[in-house]
Design an enzyme around this catalytic site. Structure first.
Site, PDB file in Angstrom:
ATOM      1  N   GLU A  14       9.682  17.653 -24.890  1.00  0.00           N
ATOM      2  CA  GLU A  14       8.925  18.047 -23.694  1.00  0.00           C
ATOM      3  C   GLU A  14       9.382  19.433 -23.207  1.00  0.00           C
ATOM      4  OE1 GLU A  14       6.350  16.261 -22.890  1.00  0.00           O
ATOM      5  OE2 GLU A  14       6.765  14.114 -23.039  1.00  0.00           O
ATOM      6  N   ASN A  16      -0.342  17.973 -21.544  1.00  0.00           N
ATOM      7  CA  ASN A  16      -0.619  16.943 -22.539  1.00  0.00           C
ATOM      8  C   ASN A  16      -0.679  17.488 -23.958  1.00  0.00           C
ATOM      9  OD1 ASN A  16      -0.901  14.498 -21.012  1.00  0.00           O
ATOM     10  ND2 ASN A  16      -2.632  15.487 -20.033  1.00  0.00           N
ATOM     11  N   ARG A  49       0.813  -1.238   0.000  1.00  0.00           N
ATOM     12  CA  ARG A  49       0.000   0.000   0.000  1.00  0.00           C
ATOM     13  C   ARG A  49       0.841   1.281   0.000  1.00  0.00           C
ATOM     14  NH1 ARG A  49      -3.261  -2.983   3.860  1.00  0.00           N
ATOM     15  NH2 ARG A  49      -4.862  -4.068   2.658  1.00  0.00           N
ATOM     16  N   HIS A  99       8.434   8.139 -27.287  1.00  0.00           N
ATOM     17  CA  HIS A  99       7.369   8.986 -26.756  1.00  0.00           C
ATOM     18  C   HIS A  99       7.570  10.455 -27.176  1.00  0.00           C
ATOM     19  CE1 HIS A  99       4.366  10.491 -23.945  1.00  0.00           C
ATOM     20  NE2 HIS A  99       5.269  11.319 -23.465  1.00  0.00           N
ATOM     21  N   HIS A 110      -0.096  15.170 -26.798  1.00  0.00           N
ATOM     22  CA  HIS A 110      -0.033  13.802 -26.281  1.00  0.00           C
ATOM     23  C   HIS A 110      -1.185  12.918 -26.754  1.00  0.00           C
ATOM     24  CE1 HIS A 110       3.178  15.437 -23.899  1.00  0.00           C
ATOM     25  NE2 HIS A 110       3.349  14.330 -23.210  1.00  0.00           N
ATOM     26  N   HIS A 137       0.027   9.691 -28.221  1.00  0.00           N
ATOM     27  CA  HIS A 137      -0.263   8.361 -27.689  1.00  0.00           C
ATOM     28  C   HIS A 137      -0.876   7.476 -28.776  1.00  0.00           C
ATOM     29  CE1 HIS A 137      -0.416   9.924 -23.257  1.00  0.00           C
ATOM     30  NE2 HIS A 137       0.800   9.783 -23.705  1.00  0.00           N
ATOM     31  N   GLU A 143      -4.712  16.838 -11.944  1.00  0.00           N
ATOM     32  CA  GLU A 143      -5.114  17.181 -13.315  1.00  0.00           C
ATOM     33  C   GLU A 143      -6.593  17.472 -13.458  1.00  0.00           C
ATOM     34  OE1 GLU A 143      -2.824  15.106 -16.417  1.00  0.00           O
ATOM     35  OE2 GLU A 143      -4.633  15.098 -17.618  1.00  0.00           O
ATOM     36  N   LYS A 180       3.068  11.136 -11.548  1.00  0.00           N
ATOM     37  CA  LYS A 180       2.268  10.248 -12.402  1.00  0.00           C
ATOM     38  C   LYS A 180       3.054   8.961 -12.595  1.00  0.00           C
ATOM     39  CE  LYS A 180      -0.614  13.215 -15.226  1.00  0.00           C
ATOM     40  NZ  LYS A 180      -0.903  13.669 -16.599  1.00  0.00           N
ATOM     41  N   LYS A 239       7.085  22.630 -14.367  1.00  0.00           N
ATOM     42  CA  LYS A 239       6.390  21.409 -13.951  1.00  0.00           C
ATOM     43  C   LYS A 239       6.016  21.498 -12.472  1.00  0.00           C
ATOM     44  CE  LYS A 239       5.058  17.055 -14.631  1.00  0.00           C
ATOM     45  NZ  LYS A 239       5.340  15.815 -15.303  1.00  0.00           N
ATOM     46  N   ARG A 296      -3.021  21.214 -15.213  1.00  0.00           N
ATOM     47  CA  ARG A 296      -2.058  20.137 -15.515  1.00  0.00           C
ATOM     48  C   ARG A 296      -2.326  19.470 -16.865  1.00  0.00           C
ATOM     49  NH1 ARG A 296       0.711  15.622 -11.505  1.00  0.00           N
ATOM     50  NH2 ARG A 296       2.082  14.794 -13.125  1.00  0.00           N
TER      51      ARG A 296
HETATM   52  P1  NAD Z   1      13.049   5.431 -21.656  1.00  0.00           P
HETATM   53  O1  NAD Z   1      12.816   5.339 -20.223  1.00  0.00           O
HETATM   54  O2  NAD Z   1      12.653   4.294 -22.515  1.00  0.00           O
HETATM   55  O3  NAD Z   1      14.595   5.707 -21.893  1.00  0.00           O
HETATM   56  C1  NAD Z   1      15.078   5.888 -23.181  1.00  0.00           C
HETATM   57  C2  NAD Z   1      16.251   4.959 -23.531  1.00  0.00           C
HETATM   58  O4  NAD Z   1      17.444   5.529 -23.018  1.00  0.00           O
HETATM   59  C3  NAD Z   1      16.164   3.580 -22.949  1.00  0.00           C
HETATM   60  O5  NAD Z   1      16.708   2.662 -23.862  1.00  0.00           O
HETATM   61  C4  NAD Z   1      17.039   3.671 -21.718  1.00  0.00           C
HETATM   62  O6  NAD Z   1      17.550   2.440 -21.300  1.00  0.00           O
HETATM   63  C5  NAD Z   1      18.140   4.566 -22.205  1.00  0.00           C
HETATM   64  N1  NAD Z   1      18.819   5.356 -21.189  1.00  0.00           N
HETATM   65  C6  NAD Z   1      18.258   5.949 -20.117  1.00  0.00           C
HETATM   66  N2  NAD Z   1      19.167   6.726 -19.515  1.00  0.00           N
HETATM   67  C7  NAD Z   1      20.317   6.590 -20.202  1.00  0.00           C
HETATM   68  C8  NAD Z   1      21.604   7.181 -20.064  1.00  0.00           C
HETATM   69  N3  NAD Z   1      21.860   8.086 -19.139  1.00  0.00           N
HETATM   70  N4  NAD Z   1      22.567   6.795 -20.932  1.00  0.00           N
HETATM   71  C9  NAD Z   1      22.271   5.908 -21.929  1.00  0.00           C
HETATM   72  N5  NAD Z   1      21.088   5.354 -22.132  1.00  0.00           N
HETATM   73  C10 NAD Z   1      20.111   5.711 -21.275  1.00  0.00           C
HETATM   74  O7  NAD Z   1      12.365   6.714 -22.303  1.00  0.00           O
HETATM   75  P2  NAD Z   1      12.073   8.183 -21.738  1.00  0.00           P
HETATM   76  O8  NAD Z   1      11.995   9.036 -22.938  1.00  0.00           O
HETATM   77  O9  NAD Z   1      12.971   8.558 -20.641  1.00  0.00           O
HETATM   78  O10 NAD Z   1      10.622   8.048 -21.109  1.00  0.00           O
HETATM   79  C11 NAD Z   1       9.490   7.757 -21.901  1.00  0.00           C
HETATM   80  C12 NAD Z   1       8.420   7.213 -20.991  1.00  0.00           C
HETATM   81  O11 NAD Z   1       8.085   8.191 -20.025  1.00  0.00           O
HETATM   82  C13 NAD Z   1       7.138   6.865 -21.697  1.00  0.00           C
HETATM   83  O12 NAD Z   1       6.699   5.614 -21.240  1.00  0.00           O
HETATM   84  C14 NAD Z   1       6.182   7.951 -21.275  1.00  0.00           C
HETATM   85  O13 NAD Z   1       4.848   7.513 -21.240  1.00  0.00           O
HETATM   86  C15 NAD Z   1       6.686   8.282 -19.921  1.00  0.00           C
HETATM   87  N6  NAD Z   1       6.341   9.638 -19.456  1.00  0.00           N
HETATM   88  C16 NAD Z   1       5.830   9.759 -18.220  1.00  0.00           C
HETATM   89  C17 NAD Z   1       5.548  11.008 -17.722  1.00  0.00           C
HETATM   90  C18 NAD Z   1       5.045  11.160 -16.317  1.00  0.00           C
HETATM   91  O14 NAD Z   1       4.648  12.266 -15.953  1.00  0.00           O
HETATM   92  N7  NAD Z   1       5.055  10.127 -15.520  1.00  0.00           N
HETATM   93  C19 NAD Z   1       5.789  12.148 -18.505  1.00  0.00           C
HETATM   94  C20 NAD Z   1       6.322  11.983 -19.768  1.00  0.00           C
HETATM   95  C21 NAD Z   1       6.615  10.705 -20.249  1.00  0.00           C
HETATM   96  N1  GLY Z   2       3.600  14.623 -18.386  1.00  0.00           N
HETATM   97  C1  GLY Z   2       2.282  15.026 -18.049  1.00  0.00           C
HETATM   98  C2  GLY Z   2       2.075  15.266 -16.610  1.00  0.00           C
HETATM   99  O1  GLY Z   2       2.922  15.028 -15.794  1.00  0.00           O
HETATM  100  O2  GLY Z   2       1.038  15.690 -16.228  1.00  0.00           O
END
Ligand code: NAD
Ligand code: GLY
Length: 369
Positions: free
Chosen positions: A191, A251, A127, A271, A254, A258, A243, A149, A233, A247
């Site tokens: 972003e 998006n 939890r 992404h 997005h 998506h 949101e 998120k 942010k 917030r």
């Molecule tokens: P990712 O986590 O897939 O990382 C990108 C690639 O880079 C991967 O292959 C990873 O292994 C590699 N990598 C990471 N750090 C590295 C480093 N320092 N050196 C070398 N390689 C490295 O992709 P991302 O773009 O970081 O994240 C995308 C994800 O985030 C999506 O799933 C998206 O939905 C999510 N997201 C979430 C939020 C949120 O608010 N929670 C916001 C935006 C995106």
């Molecule tokens: N990346 C969208 C949010 O955090 O709300």
């Protein structure tokens, strides 16, 4: 290097008792004294993936061990396609097998995928256990690590299963960007551009003037862009954690993005790439609604191109786009809502757009068939 010398900025996400700091700097990964005040027991589980582990896991874990913190290492397969139930279950298995307690902290070391899975695991394991984000991609540094998120994907929709669960600390070590591949780095720039488009026209001007410095990974430019982005942010999340209002502006692009990601299969377009092409579609629709000029649409496209991002969405049948876009968390009472641009630097959310114009954009502003 001591902690004070390594930290170049410290921001706060203000959420009352759940407020937390974002520490930004170079070399913070090996500054365990920044982490320890946020632990409730001298034990942590570090969740990462098999690309990041060989680069940064030992540095983080060894520095924690040196000051007496016990560590469990959980290494996931790398990729958006693994952001699913099976991988999440693997995290639970590892936590349970090692008898991690509710007071054990979970540290997510990685990009948005590791952060989103790790955060969701932390939210529901017994939890809720303390959670710390150590982002290692530009996208995670400026967006996903801040704001709480967490989610996994479902075959019917991206990030459909998840929770709002705030970390206790975001430790943003910009030195980790040194190893980030070019394509991933550009995905993070999408972003950053988004913050300019939705609420900061002067920052957009700065980005236009400094994109070449950012692309060459000039440390000063990176720090400025990361601090500005995290400040935006933090402000938005502090004002609207769940949101219900502002917030949703985060998006921009997005809903289209998506649809691109799931329509092509998770992991085909990154992404950030899908968001970039999605922001151009949002700008095109805004222009057709008489909000933006064609010059402003072109300015948006040029900036994203300069960031090394795709600006033309892939061709899918418009009905397929609409079907995929219908699985969006902004859908309200069955009605699709989109983030549109009133001008560059000002966005709003609306269900009040012409369906015909949307279809026209999906037909004419995508790649040739
Ligand atoms: P990712 O986590 O897939 O990382 C990108 C690639 O880079 C991967 O292959 C990873 O292994 C590699 N990598 C990471 N750090 C590295 C480093 N320092 N050196 C070398 N390689 C490295 O992709 P991302 O773009 O970081 O994240 C995308 C994800 O985030 C999506 O799933 C998206 O939905 C999510 N997201 C979430 C939020 C949120 O608010 N929670 C916001 C935006 C995106
Ligand atoms: N990346 C969208 C949010 O955090 O709300």
């Amino acid at each position: 290097m001591n902690a004070a010398a390594a930290t170049v900025a410290s921001l706060t996400v203000s959420l009352g008792e759940r407020s937390y700091p974002i520490r930004i700097g170079a070399g913070l990964l090996t500054q365990p004294k920044l982490i320890v005040p946020h632990l409730t027991q001298e034990r942590v589980a570090v969740v990462t993936n098999d690309t990041i582990a060989p680069l940064y896991l030992a540095a983080l874990v060894d520095s924690l061990k040196r000051i007496g913190v016990r560590t469990l290492e959980i290494v996931l397969p790398d990729g958006e396609q693994y952001k699913n139930w099976q991988t999440l279950n693997h995290v639970f298995d590892a936590l349970l097998e090692a008898r991690c307690e509710r007071g054990t902290a979970l540290i997510a070391l990685g990009g948005g995928v590791v952060g989103d899975i790790g955060g969701f695991a932390a939210a529901v394991y017994q939890r809720g256990m303390p959670f710390i984000q150590v982002p290692t991609t530009l996208l995670a540094l400026v967006d996903s690590s801040v704001g709480g998120k967490t989610a996994i994907n479902h075959p019917l929709g991206k990030n459909m299963i998840g929770a709002f669960y705030q970390p206790r600390l975001v430790l943003a070590d910009i030195a980790t960007l040194d190893t980030l591949p070019e394509r991933e780095y550009s995905a993070g720039l999408a972003e950053i551009v988004k913050y300019g488009l939705i609420r900061d026209a002067p920052f957009l001007d700065w980005l236009e003037a400094n994109m070449a410095r950012l692309r060459s990974r000039d440390r000063g430019a990176i720090i400025h862009a990361v601090v500005q982005s995290c400040q935006h942010k933090a402000e938005i999340v502090g004002a609207d954690e769940r949101e219900s209002g502002e917030r949703a502006l985060l998006n921009l692009g997005h809903t289209f993005g998506h649809a691109i990601e799931s329509g092509l299969g998770y992991g085909t377009w990154l992404h950030g790439e899908a968001v970039a092409a999605g922001m151009v579609l949002a700008a095109e629709l805004s222009a057709r609604m008489g909000l933006l000029s064609s010059t402003e649409v072109e300015r948006t496209r040029r900036l994203l191109q300069a960031a090394g991002l795709p600006t033309v969405a892939p061709r899918l049948a418009p009905e397929r786009y609409l079907e995929l876009m219908g699985h969006d968390k902004k859908v309200l009472a069955g009605r699709l809502r989109l983030v549109l641009l009133r001008r560059l630097g000002e966005a709003y959310v609306s269900a009040d757009f012409s369906h015909e114009k949307l279809v026209e954009v999906l037909e004419t502003c995508v790649a040739d068939g």
